[in-house]
Motif scaffolding. Sequence first.
Motif, PDB file in Angstrom:
ATOM      1  N   UNK A  59      70.617   2.704  80.368  1.00 37.86           N
ATOM      2  CA  UNK A  59      71.230   3.485  81.440  1.00 37.86           C
ATOM      3  C   UNK A  59      70.371   4.725  81.679  1.00 37.86           C
ATOM      4  N   UNK A  60      70.010   5.019  82.929  1.00 35.94           N
ATOM      5  CA  UNK A  60      69.207   6.215  83.188  1.00 35.94           C
ATOM      6  C   UNK A  60      69.900   7.489  82.721  1.00 35.94           C
ATOM      7  N   UNK A  61      69.131   8.389  82.141  1.00 35.29           N
ATOM      8  CA  UNK A  61      69.658   9.686  81.734  1.00 35.29           C
ATOM      9  C   UNK A  61      68.845  10.770  82.427  1.00 35.29           C
ATOM     10  N   UNK A  62      69.504  11.879  82.717  1.00 37.60           N
ATOM     11  CA  UNK A  62      68.901  12.959  83.483  1.00 37.60           C
ATOM     12  C   UNK A  62      68.978  14.261  82.704  1.00 37.60           C
ATOM     13  N   UNK A  63      68.113  15.188  83.079  1.00 40.20           N
ATOM     14  CA  UNK A  63      68.091  16.504  82.464  1.00 40.20           C
ATOM     15  C   UNK A  63      69.233  17.340  83.026  1.00 40.20           C
ATOM     16  N   UNK A  64      70.062  17.896  82.145  1.00 46.17           N
ATOM     17  CA  UNK A  64      71.166  18.739  82.585  1.00 46.17           C
ATOM     18  C   UNK A  64      71.067  20.166  82.070  1.00 46.17           C
ATOM     19  N   UNK A  65      70.222  20.377  81.082  1.00 44.96           N
ATOM     20  CA  UNK A  65      70.046  21.725  80.550  1.00 44.96           C
ATOM     21  C   UNK A  65      68.621  21.848  80.028  1.00 44.96           C
ATOM     22  N   UNK A  66      67.913  22.873  80.464  1.00 41.16           N
ATOM     23  CA  UNK A  66      66.528  23.071  80.053  1.00 41.16           C
ATOM     24  C   UNK A  66      66.494  24.102  78.934  1.00 41.16           C
ATOM     25  N   UNK A  67      65.937  23.707  77.798  1.00 34.83           N
ATOM     26  CA  UNK A  67      65.772  24.640  76.679  1.00 34.83           C
ATOM     27  C   UNK A  67      64.429  25.353  76.794  1.00 34.83           C
ATOM     28  N   UNK A  68      63.346  24.562  77.038  1.00 31.18           N
ATOM     29  CA  UNK A  68      62.021  25.140  77.193  1.00 31.18           C
ATOM     30  C   UNK A  68      61.099  24.156  77.912  1.00 31.18           C
ATOM     31  N   UNK A  97      54.900  17.008  87.044  1.00 29.19           N
ATOM     32  CA  UNK A  97      55.878  16.818  85.967  1.00 29.19           C
ATOM     33  C   UNK A  97      55.718  17.906  84.921  1.00 29.19           C
ATOM     34  N   UNK A  98      56.811  18.215  84.258  1.00 34.39           N
ATOM     35  CA  UNK A  98      56.809  19.205  83.183  1.00 34.39           C
ATOM     36  C   UNK A  98      57.334  18.570  81.902  1.00 34.39           C
ATOM     37  N   UNK A  99      56.658  18.843  80.802  1.00 36.42           N
ATOM     38  CA  UNK A  99      57.136  18.394  79.504  1.00 36.42           C
ATOM     39  C   UNK A  99      58.253  19.351  79.109  1.00 36.42           C
ATOM     40  N   UNK A 100      59.462  18.843  79.119  1.00 33.78           N
ATOM     41  CA  UNK A 100      60.661  19.670  79.000  1.00 33.78           C
ATOM     42  C   UNK A 100      61.482  19.286  77.776  1.00 33.78           C
ATOM     43  N   UNK A 101      61.902  20.300  77.026  1.00 36.27           N
ATOM     44  CA  UNK A 101      62.863  20.085  75.951  1.00 36.27           C
ATOM     45  C   UNK A 101      64.196  20.551  76.489  1.00 36.27           C
ATOM     46  N   UNK A 102      65.181  19.667  76.404  1.00 37.47           N
ATOM     47  CA  UNK A 102      66.477  20.028  76.951  1.00 37.47           C
ATOM     48  C   UNK A 102      67.529  18.995  76.632  1.00 37.47           C
ATOM     49  N   UNK A 103      68.665  19.120  77.294  1.00 38.51           N
ATOM     50  CA  UNK A 103      69.787  18.201  77.088  1.00 38.51           C
ATOM     51  C   UNK A 103      69.765  17.164  78.200  1.00 38.51           C
ATOM     52  N   UNK A 104      69.846  15.894  77.799  1.00 38.15           N
ATOM     53  CA  UNK A 104      69.812  14.781  78.734  1.00 38.15           C
ATOM     54  C   UNK A 104      71.078  13.951  78.568  1.00 38.15           C
ATOM     55  N   UNK A 105      71.587  13.440  79.679  1.00 40.10           N
ATOM     56  CA  UNK A 105      72.773  12.603  79.634  1.00 40.10           C
ATOM     57  C   UNK A 105      72.886  11.755  80.887  1.00 40.10           C
ATOM     58  N   UNK A 106      73.896  10.874  80.920  1.00 41.45           N
ATOM     59  CA  UNK A 106      74.096   9.984  82.067  1.00 41.45           C
ATOM     60  C   UNK A 106      74.564  10.752  83.294  1.00 41.45           C
ATOM     61  N   UNK A 107      75.459  11.725  83.099  1.00 42.33           N
ATOM     62  CA  UNK A 107      75.974  12.523  84.205  1.00 42.33           C
ATOM     63  C   UNK A 107      76.544  13.817  83.627  1.00 42.33           C
ATOM     64  N   UNK A 108      77.110  14.662  84.496  1.00 47.89           N
ATOM     65  CA  UNK A 108      77.625  15.966  84.068  1.00 47.89           C
ATOM     66  C   UNK A 108      78.755  15.855  83.048  1.00 47.89           C
TER      67      UNK A 108
END
Length: 133
Positions: A59-68, A97-108
């Motif tokens: 299932x696709x997951x998306x970035x919802x919160x960017x840590x760095x 594109x940016x190499x991002x550390x953050x929170x990923x999930x299916x939706x909000x």
Amino acid sequence: ERARRYVALSHTGTCANCTNHGVLKYARRTMCTRYKCQKAATAERVARLADGGGDDAVVPTYSFEIKEVIGMRFADPERLVGKKRRNELAAAETSLCYLTRGKFGEDQNDDGFIDTRWVELEELYVTTAASRT
């Protein structure tokens, strides 16, 4: 080593949504991992589930919160083969594109998970806009 094994085990080919050549991960391995293709795969999955169809294993997951943000690139090296690696790229072949550390999930509504991955600029705009509302 680990990345090489991943690519070797992955299905590669031409994306049914954007026609780029790369790793096919979503929509029953017919769409690549670009943001717009993940969105298309999500819409296809929702329509299939509404019609009583089966669910995908991935299932696709998306970035919802960017840590760095750790780095950036203009093209995915996995999509560049032969001459494309040596010659100037057309505008359609570039993707900021940016190499991002953050929170990923299916939706909000998904608590998600912490991960580090390449995220397209378009997805970061959506993430930033959603976090401000």
